[in-house]
Design an enzyme around this catalytic site. Structure first.
Site, PDB file in Angstrom:
ATOM      1  N   ASP A 434       3.314 -16.170   5.784  1.00 53.30           N
ATOM      2  CA  ASP A 434       2.138 -15.475   4.600  1.00 53.30           C
ATOM      3  C   ASP A 434       2.904 -15.830   3.298  1.00 53.30           C
ATOM      4  O   ASP A 434       4.098 -15.720   3.128  1.00 53.30           O
ATOM      5  CB  ASP A 434       1.731 -14.034   4.888  1.00 53.30           C
ATOM      6  CG  ASP A 434       1.003 -13.421   3.976  1.00 53.30           C
ATOM      7  OD1 ASP A 434       0.041 -14.060   3.512  1.00 53.30           O
ATOM      8  OD2 ASP A 434       1.372 -12.123   3.631  1.00 53.30           O
ATOM      9  N   GLU A 543      -5.227  -3.253  -7.330  1.00 55.50           N
ATOM     10  CA  GLU A 543      -6.450  -2.266  -7.596  1.00 55.50           C
ATOM     11  C   GLU A 543      -5.665  -1.333  -8.663  1.00 55.50           C
ATOM     12  O   GLU A 543      -5.925  -0.921  -9.812  1.00 55.50           O
ATOM     13  CB  GLU A 543      -6.868  -1.533  -6.313  1.00 55.50           C
ATOM     14  CG  GLU A 543      -7.966  -1.848  -5.882  1.00 55.50           C
ATOM     15  CD  GLU A 543      -9.185  -0.948  -5.653  1.00 55.50           C
ATOM     16  OE1 GLU A 543      -8.599   0.314  -5.011  1.00 55.50           O
ATOM     17  OE2 GLU A 543     -10.425  -0.860  -5.783  1.00 55.50           O
ATOM     18  N   LYS A 614     -16.540  -6.873  -9.029  1.00 52.32           N
ATOM     19  CA  LYS A 614     -15.280  -7.746  -9.382  1.00 52.32           C
ATOM     20  C   LYS A 614     -15.107  -8.254  -7.929  1.00 52.32           C
ATOM     21  O   LYS A 614     -15.049  -7.535  -6.677  1.00 52.32           O
ATOM     22  CB  LYS A 614     -14.091  -6.792  -9.856  1.00 52.32           C
ATOM     23  CG  LYS A 614     -13.640  -5.652  -8.642  1.00 52.32           C
ATOM     24  CD  LYS A 614     -12.363  -5.050  -9.186  1.00 52.32           C
ATOM     25  CE  LYS A 614     -11.836  -4.070  -8.141  1.00 52.32           C
ATOM     26  NZ  LYS A 614     -10.836  -3.263  -8.762  1.00 52.32           N
ATOM     27  N   ASP A 730      -4.742 -17.706  -1.153  1.00 52.97           N
ATOM     28  CA  ASP A 730      -5.018 -18.009  -2.581  1.00 52.97           C
ATOM     29  C   ASP A 730      -5.628 -19.434  -2.787  1.00 52.97           C
ATOM     30  O   ASP A 730      -5.726 -20.030  -1.845  1.00 52.97           O
ATOM     31  CB  ASP A 730      -3.465 -17.990  -3.390  1.00 52.97           C
ATOM     32  CG  ASP A 730      -2.934 -16.467  -3.370  1.00 52.97           C
ATOM     33  OD1 ASP A 730      -3.877 -15.710  -3.693  1.00 52.97           O
ATOM     34  OD2 ASP A 730      -1.485 -16.422  -3.513  1.00 52.97           O
ATOM     35  N   ARG A 839      -6.705 -20.425   0.776  1.00 48.19           N
ATOM     36  CA  ARG A 839      -7.921 -19.710   1.243  1.00 48.19           C
ATOM     37  C   ARG A 839      -8.366 -19.732   2.733  1.00 48.19           C
ATOM     38  O   ARG A 839      -9.409 -20.038   3.324  1.00 48.19           O
ATOM     39  CB  ARG A 839      -9.189 -20.621   0.575  1.00 48.19           C
ATOM     40  CG  ARG A 839      -8.969 -20.943  -0.792  1.00 48.19           C
ATOM     41  CD  ARG A 839      -9.405 -19.493  -1.536  1.00 48.19           C
ATOM     42  NE  ARG A 839      -9.761 -19.691  -3.011  1.00 48.19           N
ATOM     43  CZ  ARG A 839      -9.912 -18.772  -3.762  1.00 48.19           C
ATOM     44  NH1 ARG A 839     -10.009 -17.323  -3.255  1.00 48.19           N
ATOM     45  NH2 ARG A 839     -10.361 -18.802  -5.102  1.00 48.19           N
ATOM     46  N   ASP A 865       3.252  -9.562   6.297  1.00 48.35           N
ATOM     47  CA  ASP A 865       3.648  -8.109   6.137  1.00 48.35           C
ATOM     48  C   ASP A 865       2.448  -7.200   5.824  1.00 48.35           C
ATOM     49  O   ASP A 865       2.245  -6.120   6.005  1.00 48.35           O
ATOM     50  CB  ASP A 865       4.150  -7.907   4.523  1.00 48.35           C
ATOM     51  CG  ASP A 865       3.249  -8.187   3.347  1.00 48.35           C
ATOM     52  OD1 ASP A 865       3.219  -7.453   2.551  1.00 48.35           O
ATOM     53  OD2 ASP A 865       2.404  -9.364   3.716  1.00 48.35           O
ATOM     54  N   ASP A 869      -2.376 -10.538   8.881  1.00 43.00           N
ATOM     55  CA  ASP A 869      -1.091 -11.241   9.492  1.00 43.00           C
ATOM     56  C   ASP A 869      -0.986 -11.041  11.015  1.00 43.00           C
ATOM     57  O   ASP A 869      -0.293 -11.687  11.584  1.00 43.00           O
ATOM     58  CB  ASP A 869       0.202 -11.416   8.781  1.00 43.00           C
ATOM     59  CG  ASP A 869       0.129 -11.607   7.179  1.00 43.00           C
ATOM     60  OD1 ASP A 869      -0.693 -12.666   6.934  1.00 43.00           O
ATOM     61  OD2 ASP A 869       0.682 -10.739   6.524  1.00 43.00           O
TER      62      ASP A 869
END
Length: 1233
Positions: A434, A543, A614, A730, A839, A865, A869
């Site tokens: 990851d 956040e 968002k 990502d 992605r 982590d 995962d």
């Protein structure tokens, strides 16, 4: 109410089997590679009748349903099931089952050996295994006892009565005080905090220490005192027990109203109450039906590759045993004849049929069974228990206590959660990692943003800095003098600070941007309501960073209630003006991995209804209103720019809602929220109705810095021959740049990028036909895979071709994992030096891992982590969890846990490699010593007319494995070390021997078998032939028991000395184990022959030791037997050295020791007890001595040249030149004393 009565009656049967579906959802994943993305992991759907009914505060009404009690048991056994269940577990092993069969056969007349020969070692092995099981289970039982007897306040007769947890029942009303733990899954009725709010910590559940908010329904806020709570009568209709921690569907029927229940009202067992004096709740699920207990599913059982190969070796030994017995049986059938009538027992005697020449088939059959019991020692009965003991000590004493893998900042050592896979760590070829929290720190900092088409933020990321360095450009970062420094906020741009945003060309966009940051979240404020002292408890670091950014921009979120958010806004109406604004929160559309966005519907003080949203750019852009094309295009460019700098991005948008539209939508929302069936699906569908026509405000960019030592670790692992794949959620640009920063990809590599962001795919998506989109993407992926594969093969065919790297996004990966394209994807991936998947969903991570694990049959390791995962960790051969900031779910599902990615190098290259080498030696040495021992009996059979006469005394044979040769095996499994830890990391290429499985191939087994045959012949024929003329002190010739005892003595000495020859390092423990094993034989022989053995072996050892022949034999026979091994090892080490032997010779003059400089920082931060242990470990001790020959090994040029990628073949004259070369003079160390 008749319907409710029917529910109550039917639920009694359904509640007894609530979790039949959930446990299989995880188990099926590693066994197949599904290509559909609609499969859900670990989600248990309620079973028919779909719900249970709980009558609150009414034990009599709940009695007919027979809900499970609150007592829990985590033990594997109880008093009645221990023996049958534990013995069943032991006899599932082929070797134990074999010895049970042999033990039964040894009680029959055809057995030449006493039953004690096989029963004794089997009983000892079983006793040790059962004691281990009982000890482990007793610890679980003691823990269960302590938990079940904890006290809790239960409402009875209008007062709180303390009683043990185990007596709590479904429907009881209970009180939990501050810092107390919830004894069961509760429905929160009331709290001492205003508005029914309470704060819970879920660290025991998922490892997350941030507080979470739970709130009671408004209708039940008043039921706080025992008098008032005793009046509460209601019915809860909810889902059946399941293991989904984050979902709950139910309704409360109270005062003729149906009130929807959600996870916000559920207090789970194992969580603790914080910042709240006490809460009152109703018990919904108890004991084994609580969500935490239903999540205590075992991690999928994993067996190491070497252990599976060991099974094949055992089968080979079975085949060898069968051949030996068959030869002996056929020989017996041929040998038995009337010629030797005087050797036959009388016809009526027991066992006479075995020597009847009139029925040779019966003779062969009976002799076959006789020899099976006679040669049974060829299978090493103590092998499994010895390996288990070695692995257990390796984990608890070596891995768990290694200071090199101890993280002092978080006080986190490495943790081996299973001892089954130690040697598997030494053979890993593919690592699936990851990114966030594994390669990066998961410490998010607000870094840049784009508002209304304008970029703000002047910082330079680590990725940009690394990119500039690779291009030879020097970048100087100019930080403002008065920049705000705060954890989570690393933003430097005066245009937005201290109200300066009012002077920007887009002040209204800035204002909505900051409000969105301050309102659209689930963060909880803690502490004083001042910007300096307030602390935020957030579900994720992202956040928290966004809320901290809003605070620094002048929109300070400081208070939350169940219905409102309070923000202190600065400079909104005019510069310098500060005002407290309350926003009424009407609806929260929560974030999940499918939606990839979060929305909040709020009412402004002026009455306006606004939806703030968002989320990921891919989902936000799909829901934007028509028009505003310029800002969309500019912001997309900014997103790509942020992504190329390695930043994590989120898009922000808003929408004003007309009151009539909101009212009609809210009705649908309430209806979906009250639904018991498919509530989440219906909520998502309702959210789609309002989350459209959004106005884009801008985007945020958060930096997640790399962990310390990640680039160096990846480079080291790649040098070790390990291929590393990064699987991340990502964007492609972010993932590529992180890969560059980690040294995973460099400019010298040829990159294949398979992305869904192509013109052809975009055009198909714009047309909106889903069938066409799927067809176009699949064809594009097929074409790209084919082109990339052809190009890869051409690159690999050239000698100086570049290394290859593959980058593929999740959308393309979904189609590439289709069965028709899977093989092509696998072939391309295996030819690449590095692979980056972007992605990707948690399911796709597991699919990719399974693809390599099963398709390529390579040993895989997954490291992560977070909860996303878990499936990947469980799918790999070895799962490693990072104990980071995303909770402990990855750690709880893993086989090994470490605090930082950089510790993976030590875990694999040091502990993994050592464990592999040690276990290989343990297995092959066991194989050698048992085969040698049994072959001597086999040669003796040829001289006894294949009659099955035993050569060894029963007790000698019984104790050979469990006492006389047991301890040295443990020593080699624990302390053997070819090179030091520092050299293992310095020369990572040594790890490739494990990947190639150099030390446990059939060739290695064949060499050991050859020397077993050679040594058994020497040991038997040298002793037996020389004994023909030998006489004892009384002048009598040696009998069979004299010869066998002498041969047994030579065997014990030979195999123990052979052990020293295979050791790479010899310490005092090796000497003690070998000397102790040989001495234990003599002590036993003295006692047994004089006191216990009144039969054949009476006083034999004393007669033997009275002759000079005995002493000559125990000196010269082992020397001759081991001479062949000595010559072979010399030739192998000189002319065909292993890589580690070359490193040994290169560094043979260096003194091995611990690098104090490396551990200095850790040493300074140890507790007094740890410091003392560390100091003791540094005391002078015996220096390991490498065995073998002290001369330079030919081939070291080739070894070091291969590290540099240069092929330098050996030349014949190199051998002679180096053999005659003068070695370096020995370096004498100064005596410090």
């Amino acid at each position: 109410m008749s319907g409710w009565e029917r529910v109550r009656t039917s639920s009694s049967s359904s509640s007894r089997s609530p979790h039949g579906m959930g446990s299989n959802a995880f188990r099926e994943l590693p066994n197949r590679i599904p290509s559909s993305r609609t499969i859900q992991l670990g989600r248990v759907q309620p079973q028919a009748p779909g719900h249970r009914t709980v009558f609150c505060n009414d034990r009599d009404a709940n009695l007919p349903v027979r809900f499970k009690g609150n007592s829990i048991s985590t033990t594997k056994y109880n008093v009645f099931t221990f023996l049958p269940k534990a013995l069943f577990e032991q006899f599932r092993r082929v070797a134990n089952l074999y010895f049970l069969t042999i033990s039964i056969l040894s009680t029959t007349p055809i057995s030449p050996v006493s039953p004690i020969t096989n029963v004794a070692p089997l009983s000892l092995v079983l006793l040790i295994s059962l004691m281990k099981e009982a000890f482990e289970d007793s610890k679980r039982f003691q823990n269960d006892l302590a938990v079940n007897n904890n006290l809790i306040d239960v409402l009875q007769d209008q007062k709180w009565v303390s009683m043990p947890w185990k007596r709590v029942q479904v429907g009881d009303v209970i009180r939990v005080k501050q810092d107390g733990f919830f004894p069961a899954d509760l429905l929160c009725l009331a709290s001492t905090n205003p508005d029914g709010v309470c704060y819970i910590e879920t660290s025991n559940l998922d490892g997350e220490t941030n507080l979470k908010i739970r709130k009671a329904l408004e209708k039940t806020w008043d039921y706080l005192t025992p008098e008032k709570a005793s009046e509460f009568k209601g019915e809860v209709q909810c889902e059946q027990p399941n293991n989904s921690l984050y979902t709950f569907t139910g309704n409360l029927i109270f005062q003729k109203q149906t009130l929807p229940l959600s996870p916000n009202q559920l207090l789970l067992r194992g969580c603790s109450l914080r910042n709240t004096e006490y809460v009152v709740g109703v018990v919904i699920f108890t004991g084994q039906e609580t969500k935490v207990m239903m999540n205590t599913m075992n991690v999928p059982s994993k067996r190491s590759t070497l252990e599976r190969k060991l099974d094949k070796l055992i089968l080979a030994l079975f085949a060898t045993l069968f051949v030996m017995c068959l030869l002996g049986a056929i020989g017996s059938g041929i040998f038995v004849s009337n010629k030797y009538f005087y050797l036959r027992p009388n016809a009526g005697d027991e066992g006479s049929g075995q020597f009847n020449p009139g029925n040779r088939l019966l003779v062969i059959t009976l002799t076959m069974f006789t020899l099976i019991t006679l040669y049974s020692s060829i299978i090493p009965i103590s092998l499994y228990v010895s390996i288990e003991m070695i692995k257990f000590i390796q984990c608890t004493q070596f891995i768990n206590k290694d200071l090199r893998m101890y993280h002092s900042e978080t006080n986190t050592p490495a943790l081996a959660r299973t001892s089954n896979l130690n040697e598997e760590l030494g053979q890993v070829e593919y690592i699936f990692s990851d990114k966030t929290g594994t390669l990066t720190r998961n410490l998010m900092e607000f870094f840049k943003c784009s508002i209304g088409g304008e970029i703000y933020g002047n910082g330079i990321t680590e990725i940009e800095r690394g990119l500039a360095e690779r291009n030879g450009i020097k970048i100087q970062e100019n930080r403002s003098a008065n920049v705000v420094q705060e954890k989570g906020f690393n933003f430097d741009d005066a245009r937005l600070m201290r109200g300066a945003w009012r002077n920007e060309p887009n002040p209204d966009s800035c204002k909505e941007f900051f409000r969105c940051l301050a309102i659209c979240h689930t963060v909880l404020p803690e502490g004083d309501e001042s910007p300096e002292k307030i602390r935020y408890q957030a579900a994720s670091p992202d956040e928290a960073a966004l809320v901290i950014a809003a605070k620094n921009f002048g929109f300070f979120f400081y208070r939350r209630t169940p219905t409102s958010i309070y923000v202190r806004e600065s400079h909104v109406e005019k510069m310098g003006k500060i005002q407290d604004v309350s926003y009424e929160i009407l609806n929260v559309l929560e974030f999940n991995s499918t939606r990839k966005r979060q929305s909040v519907v709020c009412r402004h003080p002026d009455g306006r209804l606004v939806l703030y949203c968002k989320g990921a750019d891919s989902v936000i852009y799909e829901r934007l209103a028509d028009g505003y094309n310029d800002i969309k295009k500019v912001t997309r460019n900014h997103l790509e720019r942020f992504g190329s700098s390695g930043l994590r991005t989120l898009c922000l948008a808003y929408k004003e809602l007309p009151p009539d539209l909101y009212e009609s939508w809210n009705e649908k929302f309430i209806h979906a929220k009250s639904s018991l069936r498919d509530r989440e699906k219906k909520l998502d569908e309702v959210a789609e109705l309002v989350e459209n026509g959004l106005v884009l405000i801008g985007c945020t960019a958060i930096e997640d810095k790399l962990q310390e030592g990640v680039p160096t670790t990846i480079e080291t692992l790649q040098r070790a021959g390990i291929k590393i794949w990064v699987l991340t959620g990502d964007k492609v640009e972010t993932a590529i740049n992180i890969a560059y920063a980690c040294n995973l990809i460099n400019n010298e590599m040829k990159q294949f990028v398979i992305s869904s962001e192509t013109d052809v795919i975009r055009e198909a998506e714009e047309r909106g036909d889903q069938v066409e989109i799927a067809h176009v993407i699949k064809e594009e992926v097929k074409r790209e895979l084919k082109n990339c594969l052809e190009e890869a093969q051409s690159c690999l065919s050239s000698l100086s071709g570049p290394k290859l790297a593959l980058v593929i996004d999740g959308k393309c990966l979904m189609y590439a994992l289709d069965p028709s394209l899977r093989v092509m994807l696998l072939n391309l991936s295996l030819n690449c030096h590095a692979v980056v998947c972007c992605r990707v969903s948690p399911l796709q991570k597991a699919q990719v891992t399974s693809l390599v694990k099963k398709g390529a049959r390579k040993i895989t390791l997954s490291i992560g982590d977070g909860a996303n995962d878990v499936s990947m960790i469980q799918a790999a051969h070895v799962g490693v969890g990072i104990s980071g900031l995303e909770g402990m779910q990855a750690v709880m599902a893993s086989d090994f846990a470490i605090a930082q990615f950089r510790y993976l190098a030590d875990l694999l290259l040091v502990h993994g490699r050592w464990s592999y080498l040690r276990i290989c030696k343990v297995v092959t040495y066991f194989f050698y010593k048992n085969l040698t021992f049994t072959l001597i009996q086999f040669w003796f059979t040829f001289q006894t007319g294949f009659s099955g006469q035993r050569f060894y005394d029963d007790w000698f044979q019984s104790l050979y494995n469990v006492i006389f040769t047991a301890l040295p095996v443990i020593m080699v499994g624990l302390f053997d070390k070819d090179v030091s830890a520092s050299l293992s990391v310095k020369y990572p290429e040594l790890y490739m021997e494990g990947i190639r499985n150099v030390f446990f191939k059939w060739r290695v087994v064949a060499i050991w078998a050859f020397f077993s045959v050679y040594q058994s012949l020497i040991l038997y024929y040298f002793v037996s032939t020389a004994s023909l003329t030998a006489k004892n002190s009384a002048g009598l010739t040696f009998g069979v028991w004299d010869v066998s005892t002498l041969a047994f003595t030579c065997v014990v000495i030979t195999v123990n000395l052979r052990f020293l020859m295979i050791c790479n390092s010899i310490t005092k423990w090796h000497i003690i184990s070998v000397g102790g094993s040989i001495l234990s034989w003599f002590i036993f022989a003295f006692i047994y022959c004089a006191i216990i053995g009144k039969g054949n072996t009476y006083f034999v050892i004393y007669d033997l030791m009275s002759t000079i022949y005995f002493y000559l034999s125990i000196i010269f026979v082992p020397v001759v037997a081991l001479f062949g091994d000595f010559v072979y090892q010399g030739i192998q080490r000189w002319f065909f050295p292993y890589d580690y032997q070359i490193v040994q010779e290169t560094h043979r003059h260096e003194v091995e020791g611990t690098s104090r400089a490396r551990l200095l920082e850790i040493e300074n931060q140890l507790t007094p007890a740890e410091a003392r242990s560390y100091a003791i470990s540094q005391l002078p001790r015996e220096i390991s001595k490498h065995t073998g020959f002290a001369f330079d090994s030919p081939g070291y040029e080739s070894f070091f040249a291969s590290q540099l990628g240069v092929y330098a073949p050996q030349k014949a004259w190199d051998v002679a030149r180096r053999a005659s070369a003068k070695t370096k003079p020995k370096v004498h160390r100064k005596n410090d004393s």
